[in-house]
Every structure is written in structure tokens, then in C-alpha cells.
Design a protein around this motif. Structure first.
Motif, PDB file in Angstrom:
ATOM      1  N   ASN A   4     -60.792 -38.283  -8.348  1.00  0.00           N
ATOM      2  CA  ASN A   4     -60.085 -37.086  -7.716  1.00  0.00           C
ATOM      3  C   ASN A   4     -60.102 -35.840  -8.586  1.00  0.00           C
ATOM      4  O   ASN A   4     -59.265 -35.852  -9.902  1.00  0.00           O
ATOM      5  N   PRO A   5     -60.956 -34.904  -8.497  1.00  0.00           N
ATOM      6  CA  PRO A   5     -61.284 -33.705  -9.342  1.00  0.00           C
ATOM      7  C   PRO A   5     -60.013 -33.080  -9.485  1.00  0.00           C
ATOM      8  O   PRO A   5     -60.029 -32.369 -10.502  1.00  0.00           O
ATOM      9  N   ALA A   6     -59.162 -32.985  -8.676  1.00  0.00           N
ATOM     10  CA  ALA A   6     -57.966 -32.264  -8.686  1.00  0.00           C
ATOM     11  C   ALA A   6     -57.135 -32.537  -9.727  1.00  0.00           C
ATOM     12  O   ALA A   6     -56.434 -31.841 -10.726  1.00  0.00           O
ATOM     13  N   HIS A   7     -56.972 -33.940 -10.112  1.00  0.00           N
ATOM     14  CA  HIS A   7     -56.305 -34.616 -11.255  1.00  0.00           C
ATOM     15  C   HIS A   7     -56.950 -33.982 -12.509  1.00  0.00           C
ATOM     16  O   HIS A   7     -56.140 -33.733 -13.288  1.00  0.00           O
ATOM     17  N   LEU A   8     -58.099 -34.212 -12.614  1.00  0.00           N
ATOM     18  CA  LEU A   8     -58.695 -33.751 -13.905  1.00  0.00           C
ATOM     19  C   LEU A   8     -58.391 -32.301 -14.202  1.00  0.00           C
ATOM     20  O   LEU A   8     -58.103 -31.826 -15.180  1.00  0.00           O
ATOM     21  N   ASP A   9     -58.726 -31.338 -13.002  1.00  0.00           N
ATOM     22  CA  ASP A   9     -58.181 -30.135 -13.214  1.00  0.00           C
ATOM     23  C   ASP A   9     -56.852 -29.813 -13.672  1.00  0.00           C
ATOM     24  O   ASP A   9     -56.576 -28.770 -14.787  1.00  0.00           O
ATOM     25  N   LEU A  10     -55.768 -30.572 -13.181  1.00  0.00           N
ATOM     26  CA  LEU A  10     -54.665 -30.479 -13.636  1.00  0.00           C
ATOM     27  C   LEU A  10     -54.287 -30.761 -15.055  1.00  0.00           C
ATOM     28  O   LEU A  10     -53.619 -30.125 -15.787  1.00  0.00           O
ATOM     29  N   LEU A  11     -55.125 -31.770 -15.523  1.00  0.00           N
ATOM     30  CA  LEU A  11     -55.068 -32.211 -16.879  1.00  0.00           C
ATOM     31  C   LEU A  11     -55.288 -31.222 -17.652  1.00  0.00           C
ATOM     32  O   LEU A  11     -54.790 -30.826 -18.789  1.00  0.00           O
ATOM     33  N   ILE A  12     -56.702 -30.559 -17.433  1.00  0.00           N
ATOM     34  CA  ILE A  12     -57.428 -29.559 -18.319  1.00  0.00           C
ATOM     35  C   ILE A  12     -56.265 -28.281 -18.290  1.00  0.00           C
ATOM     36  O   ILE A  12     -56.376 -27.399 -19.296  1.00  0.00           O
ATOM     37  N   GLU A  13     -55.542 -27.950 -17.256  1.00  0.00           N
ATOM     38  CA  GLU A  13     -54.949 -26.965 -17.412  1.00  0.00           C
ATOM     39  C   GLU A  13     -53.674 -27.207 -18.405  1.00  0.00           C
ATOM     40  O   GLU A  13     -53.219 -26.385 -19.077  1.00  0.00           O
ATOM     41  N   ARG A  14     -53.049 -28.370 -18.134  1.00  0.00           N
ATOM     42  CA  ARG A  14     -51.982 -28.721 -19.473  1.00  0.00           C
ATOM     43  C   ARG A  14     -52.637 -28.768 -20.699  1.00  0.00           C
ATOM     44  O   ARG A  14     -52.006 -28.037 -21.558  1.00  0.00           O
TER      45      ARG A  14
END
Length: 209
Positions: free
Chosen positions: A185-195
Motif C-alpha cells: 500500500n503506497p499510501a501507507h508508506l507516504d503517510l510514514l514518510i510524512e510523519r
């Protein structure tokens, strides 16, 4: 991204290597991975922990020191580095598997080589329930992990929890990975990088409801 040396950590089965791969790919970073298959004692260790704990631990210690040693003198123009291990957690395994006399010997060696390892700019600690860890280890089917007992995984998970409860060597992002799929799920990875980019304190939590 402000962090140049990022470590993904957690007990066996938490998904740290998979996440390290994805982060390095997304960031255009160098990838630094543990190499358990090159440890000649590991298979015997999982069959007879008491007998092979010390050589297994010392091999990993020297291997990890050699791997991270080059990061001690960073090149400002080099890529960032993402690793799936940190030297600082090495004593955690040692305390779990070695007897008192062996641990004293190990500790003297560890304190001698520890200054060779740089401190990460960020540690991402992946948390998961013991049942989840057990299920993931069984499903991925690594041959040398086939004899890992549930009791060992439980003790290891508890040891990680205690260790990171008081960890303060570098900024720490604690991630509940139960409902996150960084691989598919690329969206989950993007959320992590945002954090990661938004971190301001020394210890923060990331939990997707």
C-alpha cells in the motif's frame, strides 16, 4: 529529507527489512541490510541456542560493526542510508541468549567496538503483537527460522519493548504496524514518510486507527 542515516528496527517478523527496502527505494537512498545467511552458526543456534549462542552473537557483532563503520565518516554529497539494524540493539540479543560469564565477555568486546558505529539520525521501531510476529515468521518460510520457538519470539518481543521504552540515543518513531502494509500500500508508506519529515521531538508515535 533531513535524516541521512535511518534505521528500521524491531523483533523478528515485524517487517523491518521489507520497510527498509521500500524506504530506500522511495528516498533514493543506499540500503544497508543484515546478512544472517552469512553467519555460519545461525542454523545451529536455532537448533541448540545454549551451545551456539556465543559464537553466533560475536559473529553478528563484528559483522555489524564492519557494515556500519564506513558511515562514521559521512560524505555530505553521498546518498542517505537506510538500514534494517542498529548496533545498539546487539546487546539485547546477547542478554537474552548468553549466560552470565559469556555476557561479561561479550560486553567487554562490545564496549571496545561500539565507538566505531555512528548514531542514527532516526530510528523507526516497528511494533506488532507476538501472535502477528509468529504468524509472519511462519508464513515467510525461511529455512533457518523453522525451529524458532514461540517462547523465544515472545521473550524477544518483550526485550525490544523494554529496550525502546528507555531508548534515547537518537530520535525515535514508534510505529504500530498491525494495520499498516508498507509493501503493498503506497499510501501507507507516504503517510510514514510524512510523519518522519514532521518529527520535532525525540520520541513520537505513529498509529493508524
Amino acid at each position: 529529507m533531513k535524516q541521512r542515516y535511518i534505521v528500521v528496527e524491531g523483533p523478528i517478523g515485524c517487517g523491518k527489512t521489507s520497510l527498509a527496502h521500500k524506504l530506500a527505494q522511495k528516498m533514493g537512498a543506499d540500503l544497508l541490510l543484515e546478512e544472517p545467511s552469512s553467519n555460519p552458526f545461525l542454523r545451529q543456534f536455532y537448533q541448540d541456542m545454549r551451545r551456539f549462542a556465543l559464537p553466533t552473537q560475536l559473529f553478528f557483532l563484528f559483522q555489524r560493526v564492519e557494515q556500519v563503520g564506513a558511515l562514521k565518516q559521512p560524505d555530505l554529497f553521498a546518498k542517505p542510508t537506510v538500514a534494517d539494524f542498529t548496533l545498539a540493539k546487539d546487546p539485547l540479543f546477547a542478554r537474552l541468549t548468553l549466560n552470565d560469564a559469556e555476557y561479561q565477555l561479550y560486553s567487554r568486546i562490545y564496549e571496545h567496538v561500539r565507538p566505531q558505529a555512528p548514531v542514527p539520525d532516526l530510528v523507526i521501531y516497528l511494533q506488532a503483537s507476538v501472535d502477528t510476529l509468529i504468524d509472519r515468521v511462519k508464513r515467510r518460510g525461511h529455512a533457518f527460522e523453522g525451529t524458532i520457538s514461540e517462547d523465544y519470539l515472545r521473550k524477544l518481543s518483550e526485550a525490544y519493548s523494554r529496550y525502546f521504552h528507555s531508548y534515547d540515543e537518537s530520535p525515535l518513531l514508534m510505529v504500530n504496524s498491525e494495520r499498516l502494509n508498507f509493501v503493498d500500500n503506497p499510501a501507507h508508506l507516504d503517510l510514514l514518510i510524512e510523519r518522519m519529515n514532521a518529527m520535532r521531538g525525540g520520541r513520537e508515535f505513529f498509529n493508524r486507527a
